[in-house]
Scaffold this motif. Structure first.
Motif, short mmCIF file in Angstrom:
data_model
loop_
_atom_site.label_atom_id
_atom_site.label_comp_id
_atom_site.label_asym_id
_atom_site.label_seq_id
_atom_site.Cartn_x
_atom_site.Cartn_y
_atom_site.Cartn_z
N ALA A 42 56.37 42.05 29.15
CA ALA A 42 56.23 41.01 30.18
C ALA A 42 56.20 39.62 29.56
CB ALA A 42 54.94 41.25 30.97
N ARG A 43 56.86 38.68 30.25
CA ARG A 43 56.79 37.27 29.84
C ARG A 43 55.61 36.58 30.53
NH1 ARG A 43 59.87 35.06 26.42
NH2 ARG A 43 60.34 33.23 27.68
N VAL A 44 55.11 37.23 31.59
CA VAL A 44 54.01 36.65 32.36
C VAL A 44 52.89 37.68 32.48
CG1 VAL A 44 53.35 35.48 34.50
CG2 VAL A 44 55.77 35.56 33.82
N MET A 45 51.67 37.25 32.18
CA MET A 45 50.52 38.15 32.31
C MET A 45 49.52 37.53 33.28
SD MET A 45 48.57 39.93 29.23
CE MET A 45 47.03 40.78 29.36
N PHE A 46 49.14 38.32 34.29
CA PHE A 46 48.13 37.89 35.27
C PHE A 46 46.78 38.47 34.86
CE2 PHE A 46 52.11 37.45 37.38
CZ PHE A 46 51.95 36.35 38.21
N ILE A 47 45.76 37.63 34.94
CA ILE A 47 44.43 38.07 34.49
C ILE A 47 43.40 37.77 35.58
CG2 ILE A 47 42.67 37.79 32.70
CD1 ILE A 47 45.07 36.78 30.90
N GLY A 48 42.90 38.85 36.18
CA GLY A 48 41.89 38.72 37.23
C GLY A 48 40.50 38.79 36.65
N GLU A 49 39.54 39.05 37.56
CA GLU A 49 38.13 38.98 37.18
C GLU A 49 37.60 40.35 36.74
OE1 GLU A 49 35.91 36.92 40.23
OE2 GLU A 49 34.24 38.31 39.96
N ILE A 89 39.53 40.26 33.03
CA ILE A 89 38.70 39.91 31.86
C ILE A 89 37.62 40.96 31.63
CG2 ILE A 89 39.08 37.41 31.63
CD1 ILE A 89 36.51 36.98 33.24
N VAL A 90 37.20 41.65 32.70
CA VAL A 90 36.17 42.69 32.58
C VAL A 90 36.78 44.00 33.08
CG1 VAL A 90 33.99 43.48 33.60
CG2 VAL A 90 34.17 41.17 32.68
N LYS A 91 36.59 45.07 32.31
CA LYS A 91 37.35 46.30 32.56
C LYS A 91 36.61 47.37 33.36
CE LYS A 91 40.60 44.74 29.68
NZ LYS A 91 41.80 44.07 30.22
N ASN A 97 30.38 44.59 43.33
CA ASN A 97 31.37 43.51 43.11
C ASN A 97 30.73 42.16 42.77
OD1 ASN A 97 33.32 45.35 43.74
ND2 ASN A 97 33.73 44.54 45.78
N ARG A 98 29.53 42.20 42.17
CA ARG A 98 28.92 40.92 41.77
C ARG A 98 29.79 40.28 40.67
NH1 ARG A 98 27.27 41.65 36.75
NH2 ARG A 98 26.02 43.44 36.09
N ASP A 99 29.56 38.97 40.44
CA ASP A 99 30.28 38.29 39.36
C ASP A 99 29.92 38.94 38.03
OD1 ASP A 99 31.23 36.51 41.21
OD2 ASP A 99 30.01 34.82 40.55
N PRO A 100 30.87 39.05 37.11
CA PRO A 100 30.51 39.52 35.77
C PRO A 100 29.63 38.47 35.10
CG PRO A 100 32.86 38.90 35.86
CD PRO A 100 32.30 38.72 37.24
N ASP A 101 28.62 38.91 34.32
CA ASP A 101 27.77 37.89 33.69
C ASP A 101 28.35 37.53 32.31
OD1 ASP A 101 26.58 39.47 31.70
OD2 ASP A 101 25.03 40.19 33.06
N PRO A 102 27.92 36.39 31.76
CA PRO A 102 28.54 35.89 30.52
C PRO A 102 28.48 36.91 29.37
CG PRO A 102 27.19 34.16 31.49
CD PRO A 102 26.94 35.40 32.31
#
Ligand code: URA
Length: 204
Positions: A42-49, A89-91, A97-102
């Protein structure tokens, strides 16, 4: 890593390692890991949460309601899932579905780094504020509001080779706020223009 190992072999190995990952505690509440999938050239990579409920059940990224929105945005700029690579970013799915923490992001992103180092896409599209914050920090950029910077093209070497980054609102934004739909469409229109520009430059 064996030198010159085919990308597909490396990506498959990463996927099975991600599935067994215990670097943070998210695996405990999740059904399985969601490594990411798509075209290894791929030339383009999409990265979700992070995976949501459907993704957690199926082990595939963006297959729920946000995924339908992403599919239609991709189609709008002449792309399909087979053309691109889609990851998070988190697998593992955060509970409820809370936000991933740092700490979870810090523990998990070495997997994404290895996926990016293997695929080496010239263009990264972080979807939403978490992925955008992670990628832009790697080139020393901080932002306050994703709506202020989405659709802006950044250039740098976040992973040790030149890449462009064009952040977008997260496709799920349209599920909570219909007004975001136009903003998101505009982000993808700018993405489509950037891809055409990059394809033209590559032909010269
Ligand atoms: N939202 C994300 O950020 N990633 C997914 O895979 C699904 C929904």
């Amino acid at each position: 890593m064996v030198p010159d190992e085919p990308a597909g072999v490396i990506l498959d190995r990463l996927s099975s390692q991600i599935t067994k990952c215990r670097r943070c505690t998210l695996w405990d509440g999740a059904k399985q890991g969601v490594p990411g999938e798509g075209n290894m050239n791929a030339r383009v990579m999409f990265i979700g949460e992070a995976p949501g409920e459907q993704e957690d059940s199926l082990g595939r990224p963006f297959v729920g309601r946000a995924g339908k929105v992403l599919d239609s945005l991709l189609a709008g700029i002449g792309l399909s899932r087979e053309d691109v690579f889609i990851a998070n970013i988190v697998k593992h799915r955060p509970p409820g579905n809370r936000d991933p923490d740092p700490d979870e992001i810090t523990a998990c992103t070495p997997w994404l780094e290895q996926q990016i180092a293997t695929i080496r896409p010239p263009l990264l599209v972080p979807l939403g504020r978490h992925a955008t914050r992670y990628l832009l920090r790697r080139i020393g950029v901080e932002f306050v509001k994703i709506t202020d910077i989405s659709g802006t093209v950044f250039e740098g070497e976040p992973f040790g080779f030149p890449q462009k980054i064009i952040p977008s609102l997260h496709p799920a934004a349209t599920l909570h706020n219909p007004l975001s739909r136009e903003h998101l469409k505009e982000d993808f229109r700018k993405l489509g223009d950037l891809i055409s520009e990059m394809e033209n430059d590559a032909r010269i």
